[in-house]
Design an enzyme around this catalytic site. Structure first.
Site, PDB file in Angstrom:
ATOM      1  N   ASP A  65      -3.774  35.966 -16.499  1.00 33.33           N
ATOM      2  CA  ASP A  65      -2.529  35.775 -15.748  1.00 33.33           C
ATOM      3  C   ASP A  65      -1.471  36.799 -16.116  1.00 33.33           C
ATOM      4  OD1 ASP A  65      -2.195  34.673 -18.292  1.00 33.33           O
ATOM      5  OD2 ASP A  65      -2.338  32.628 -17.554  1.00 33.33           O
ATOM      6  N   ASN A 133       0.392  20.459 -21.209  1.00 33.50           N
ATOM      7  CA  ASN A 133       0.100  19.618 -20.043  1.00 33.50           C
ATOM      8  C   ASN A 133      -1.346  19.809 -19.544  1.00 33.50           C
ATOM      9  OD1 ASN A 133       0.117  22.084 -18.735  1.00 33.50           O
ATOM     10  ND2 ASN A 133       1.943  21.684 -17.491  1.00 33.50           N
ATOM     11  N   HIS A 135      -2.816  22.758 -18.846  1.00 33.26           N
ATOM     12  CA  HIS A 135      -3.109  23.920 -17.988  1.00 33.26           C
ATOM     13  C   HIS A 135      -4.027  24.911 -18.704  1.00 33.26           C
ATOM     14  CE1 HIS A 135       0.836  26.072 -19.425  1.00 33.26           C
ATOM     15  NE2 HIS A 135      -0.180  26.691 -19.985  1.00 33.26           N
ATOM     16  N   GLU A 140      -1.625  24.898 -13.243  1.00 38.39           N
ATOM     17  CA  GLU A 140      -0.819  23.759 -13.643  1.00 38.39           C
ATOM     18  C   GLU A 140      -1.407  22.468 -13.082  1.00 38.39           C
ATOM     19  OE1 GLU A 140       1.297  24.110 -15.914  1.00 38.39           O
ATOM     20  OE2 GLU A 140       2.971  25.466 -15.463  1.00 38.39           O
TER      21      GLU A 140
HETATM   22  C1  F6R Z   1      -1.980  32.669 -21.304  1.00 36.66           C
HETATM   23  C2  F6R Z   1      -2.401  31.446 -20.600  1.00 36.66           C
HETATM   24  C3  F6R Z   1      -1.836  30.112 -20.934  1.00 36.66           C
HETATM   25  C4  F6R Z   1      -1.646  29.898 -22.424  1.00 36.66           C
HETATM   26  C5  F6R Z   1      -0.999  28.541 -22.688  1.00 36.66           C
HETATM   27  C6  F6R Z   1      -0.728  28.334 -24.159  1.00 36.66           C
HETATM   28  O1  F6R Z   1      -2.653  33.804 -20.798  1.00 36.66           O
HETATM   29  O2  F6R Z   1      -3.196  31.539 -19.713  1.00 36.66           O
HETATM   30  O3  F6R Z   1      -2.683  29.114 -20.438  1.00 36.66           O
HETATM   31  O4  F6R Z   1      -2.882  29.982 -23.077  1.00 36.66           O
HETATM   32  O5  F6R Z   1       0.187  28.432 -21.972  1.00 36.66           O
HETATM   33  O6  F6R Z   1       0.233  29.228 -24.595  1.00 36.66           O
HETATM   34  P1  F6R Z   1       0.467  29.489 -26.140  1.00 36.66           P
HETATM   35  O7  F6R Z   1      -0.784  30.106 -26.661  1.00 36.66           O
HETATM   36  O8  F6R Z   1       1.614  30.452 -26.202  1.00 36.66           O
HETATM   37  O9  F6R Z   1       0.744  28.163 -26.761  1.00 36.66           O
END
Ligand code: F6R
Length: 239
Positions: A65, A133, A135, A140
């Site tokens: 992403d 959550n 994701h 999401e």
């Molecule tokens: C990042 C991504 C997100 C993160 C998630 C956790 O490329 O796809 O799904 O892995 O938001 O973020 P952190 O690792 O910062 O807790």
């Protein structure tokens, strides 16, 4: 699904690297993630490269992403993140790295072309973090499981969680991102998901415990994937 609990992020990341290395060779295609979770895994990858044990010369990579609304030069863009945390420290050919082109003037076209690139590729191992959550990527809660690459409105809780990278100011956090879809993630041959800290505990419980698979908790789809490794620290462990 293999579920492994470690004392620390460092130990989990060391084991994640061992697993990763057992699943790939120097011609493999990697699916990469950003955020705080995979940083120590990237440290392991860089150290092993510097020790002369692995070359990225022929490795291809596809990132999950990228934020919409900030330029690639922004210190918190995922393009910059990948350069800082991995690409600049190994011998990967930048032409073989792919991060969604979320600052394109024609986003619809950028979505279409990332989808086309992914469709032509076969990711051998997808690295994932997870949102509190549930994701994965920026899929999401409520995202259809058959979604491909798309632009997503980030949920309030995701904006809040990511404000730690933007001086704690939610107004500075991009409100949208371009992400691989669940369908794209599920096409990877193997998945290594990492989770650290208490905030991930509920999501990890939904992923590992029970049989419920629901679009309201996107990670639960991984129960249907044939090769998933989940590595957590003791704070993210739900047991
Ligand atoms: C990042 C991504 C997100 C993160 C998630 C956790 O490329 O796809 O799904 O892995 O938001 O973020 P952190 O690792 O910062 O807790």
């Amino acid at each position: 699904m293999k579920y492994l609990v470690f004392n620390s992020k460092k130990e989990a990341s060391q084991e994640a690297y061992k697993i990763l290395k057992s699943l790939i060779n120097e011609n493999s295609t990697l699916g990469l993630a950003t955020g705080s979770t995979p940083t120590d895994l990237y440290v392991e990858m860089i150290a092993d490269y510097k020790a002369g044990n692995f070359s990225y010369k022929n490795i291809k990579s596809y990132n999950l992403d990228e934020y919409v609304g900030i330029s690639y030069d922004h210190p918190e863009s995922y393009h910059k993140f990948m350069e800082k945390n991995l690409f600049d420290h190994v011998d990967i050919d930048k032409a073989n790295t792919h991060v969604p082109d979320a600052s394109a003037s024609d986003l619809e076209l950028a979505v279409k072309s990332y989808q086309e690139e992914l469709n032509k590729a076969q990711i051998d191992v997808q690295i994932l973090g997870i949102g509190g959550n549930g994701h994965i990527g920026f899929n999401e809660p409520g995202t259809p499981f058959d979604a491909g690459v798309h632009v997503v409105d980030l949920k309030e809780e995701t904006i809040q969680a990511n404000s730690r990278f933007f001086d704690g100011d939610i107004n500075l956090v991009p409100k949208q991102a371009m992400t691989m879809g669940i369908k794209d993630i599920m096409r990877a041959k193997h998945i290594i998901l990492l989770a650290f800290g208490k905030a991930k505990q509920d999501a990890i419980r939904s992923l590992v415990e029970g049989d419920e698979i629901t679009e309201n908790i996107p990670c639960t789809i991984l129960k249907n994937h044939p090769s998933v490794f989940v590595l957590v620290d003791k704070d993210a462990d739900f047991q």
